[in-house]
Motif scaffolding. Structure first.
Motif, PDB file in Angstrom:
ATOM      1  N   ALA B 248       0.841  -1.208   0.000  1.00 34.78           N
ATOM      2  CA  ALA B 248       0.000   0.000   0.000  1.00 34.78           C
ATOM      3  C   ALA B 248       0.874   1.254   0.000  1.00 34.78           C
ATOM      4  O   ALA B 248       0.596   2.230  -0.712  1.00 34.78           O
ATOM      5  N   GLU B 249       1.945   1.210   0.792  1.00 35.61           N
ATOM      6  CA  GLU B 249       2.837   2.366   0.854  1.00 35.61           C
ATOM      7  C   GLU B 249       3.500   2.601  -0.502  1.00 35.61           C
ATOM      8  O   GLU B 249       3.626   3.743  -0.963  1.00 35.61           O
ATOM      9  N   GLY B 251       2.238   1.789  -3.315  1.00 34.95           N
ATOM     10  CA  GLY B 251       1.183   2.326  -4.183  1.00 34.95           C
ATOM     11  C   GLY B 251       1.035   3.833  -4.002  1.00 34.95           C
ATOM     12  O   GLY B 251       0.903   4.577  -4.980  1.00 34.95           O
ATOM     13  N   ARG B 252       1.091   4.295  -2.737  1.00 36.06           N
ATOM     14  CA  ARG B 252       0.989   5.734  -2.481  1.00 36.06           C
ATOM     15  C   ARG B 252       2.192   6.470  -3.070  1.00 36.06           C
ATOM     16  O   ARG B 252       2.066   7.541  -3.663  1.00 36.06           O
ATOM     17  N   TRP B 253       3.378   5.864  -2.922  1.00 32.86           N
ATOM     18  CA  TRP B 253       4.580   6.475  -3.487  1.00 32.86           C
ATOM     19  C   TRP B 253       4.488   6.576  -5.001  1.00 32.86           C
ATOM     20  O   TRP B 253       4.858   7.599  -5.599  1.00 32.86           O
ATOM     21  N   ALA B 255       1.861   6.861  -6.855  1.00 27.12           N
ATOM     22  CA  ALA B 255       0.937   7.927  -7.254  1.00 27.12           C
ATOM     23  C   ALA B 255       1.550   9.295  -7.010  1.00 27.12           C
ATOM     24  O   ALA B 255       1.522  10.179  -7.881  1.00 27.12           O
ATOM     25  N   ALA B 256       2.159   9.460  -5.823  1.00 23.60           N
ATOM     26  CA  ALA B 256       2.678  10.777  -5.438  1.00 23.60           C
ATOM     27  C   ALA B 256       3.876  11.185  -6.292  1.00 23.60           C
ATOM     28  O   ALA B 256       4.053  12.364  -6.616  1.00 23.60           O
TER      29      ALA B 256
END
Lengths: 322, 322
Positions: B248-249, B251-253, B255-256
């Motif tokens: 999940a982390e 995935g956030r990276w 996107a960001a």
């Protein structure tokens, strides 16, 4: 500066004289860009290959290099000139370790009758499908009587590379029993010879027995070569003469049955296909900006990949544009 | 008989309603001939995919299926709908054994929030490069929040398939130490997460320590994701939540950092290329007699493969002829 094509002709002459550096440079050309390979292929002409081409494949750790090295020694003792292409389907996980193993071949490094070269896949797998046949042609021109293509692995790719040979030798060891059980029939279809190496390990007779039993269950056919199943202890030089004899016998069967010309025709067909596909890929790479634009249209929901691929082919890949 | 394209639309509607049989039939279409796939792609349209696509790869025997199954249970507990594509780069030697291992996933067989499907390469490797992205699109349309692409192996091909994911998880066990030593840098480049499974085996802390040390030696870069290195004992359900969190982390990276759109664009580019190459191969297969004639001319010494490949492309493969 000399014309590079003249250079190629001079190198081929030197290779025919058995100069190892010329052979090495020509094999490097067989691994390089399309232009160099085209010039090399044209300069080599295409004599019908004389050499017997032997593929040696199998999982990591079964002793393929040790076996190949022992086979080379035996062929040399019989006066044959030998070329070895050690092919690495480059893998981030196994690449380094496999290359290290190849050091065993160095016992033949000072023998002028043995050429050893590694070929790596460098990125995409298709590269080997064009490089290996051309490298085989170089070794044939250099007067090799036997050319070994050694590949590491158990996957589709390795068997495709093995299929570039006249005779395919699959090396196994006891302990791969489950895999053999699961896929016996497939293995017997693909391999002309199966060598169960490390005969000193427990279970090796059992593996040989099981494989021979599986072979017995194949429907009999007059025109089929019954896969030879042999045991070796390559590190102790045991069983090697039998493998050399079986390879020779398979070679005689290939010629007598007409299978040799069929296999070589299939290989030429595959080589033509690989070159065409390579040219298409080069054409695609040369249209990177167009591809990016098409990808963005898909991402924006304006098109699907199939309609876009047709557009790409129609507008940017007509053979004149390659 | 119903129009097959109408059928596809009806199946997609049913898949959106979460009907597992519709999903299964659509994935079968993603594996079939060019015509069916083209119709499927057009019918799916191209919404930007919502699902997180997670590749799980690694050598045989490291417990990928057990890990995947444990991850699926954790995602399910968090309310996510999950699709699993178990991809087999078909190998005569390992095929059967690997498929057997997949039985573990059956613990999720009765959960309507989990779709599990195997994809096999059936002959040439390129088939997966077109089938997998389309199957991912089917699972996305069916409302999956997470899609796992599980591949077996350590070769180039497996990493290419893993590259069809947003996040790539490489599974290792203690005992692959040599390979890790040899190729540490390469592994850290390819994998977003490395999971050292079977944490109860001796040496697992050591492997984690070595990998973290290797990661520390990479040149620092602000825009680079530092490969996450985690320990699990999947069979005892230990360390699984940490993997889910790290995915999940990542995935956030993605996107960001903007890396997600870059990766997805590269994947669409690769998919377009794979479709073009597939069409060329189909065109070649449809010209088998021409190819045979060209191969015979090479065998007779009248031409070389490169000039013949140009002739083939020019005269028989203009896009209008495909």
């Amino acid at each position: 500066m000399a014309d590079p094509v003249d250079d190629v002709h001079a190198l081929i002459e030197a290779a025919r004289d058995g100069q190892p550096r010329a052979v090495a440079r020509l094999i490097s050309l067989a691994e390089s860009g399309l232009g160099s390979r085209r010039a090399l292929a044209a300069a080599l002409g295409h004599q019908s290959p004389r050499a017997a081409v032997v593929g040696v494949t199998g999982p990591p750790g079964v002793g393929k290099s040790t076996l190949t090295s022992a086979l080379v020694a035996r062929w040399r003792a019989r006066g044959e000139r030998v070329g070895v292409l050690a092919v690495d389907p480059t893998s981030p996980l196994s690449g380094g370790a496999l290359l290290g193993d190849r050091v065993r071949m160095h016992e033949h490094a000072t023998d002028p009758g043995v050429f050893v070269r590694s070929l790596a896949s460098r990125g995409h797998h298709g590269g080997l499908a064009v490089a290996v046949p051309l490298a085989v042609r170089v070794l044939d021109a250099a007067g090799c009587d036997v050319i070994v293509i050694e590949t590491v692995g158990v996957g589709q790719a390795e068997f495709e590379i093995a299929a570039l040979a006249d005779s395919t030798v699959l090396v196994l060891v006891p302990g791969y029993g489950d895999a053999i059980q699961a896929a016996k029939a497939g293995v017997l279809e693909v391999a002309d010879l199966i060598v169960v190496n490390k005969a000193d390990l427990e279970g090796s007779e059992q593996v040989v027995r099981e494989l021979r039993m599986a072979r017995g269950h194949q429907p009999p056919a007059e025109d089929r070569w019954p896969t030879a199943i042999l045991r070796t202890a390559a590190a102790r030089d045991e069983g090697i003469a039998e493998v050399v004899d079986a390879v020779a016998e398979h070679g005689r069967w290939l010629a007598a049955s007409g299978e040799l010309s069929g296999r070589r025709r299939a290989r030429l067909r595959a080589e033509i296909e690989a070159i065409v596909v390579e040219r298409v890929r080069a054409g695609l790479d040369g249209n990177r900006e167009v591809l990016d634009g098409l990808a963005d249209r898909i991402a924006a929901g304006e098109a699907d990949p199939y309609s876009v691929a047709e557009e790409m082919a129609r507008e940017h890949l007509s053979p004149g544009n390659w």
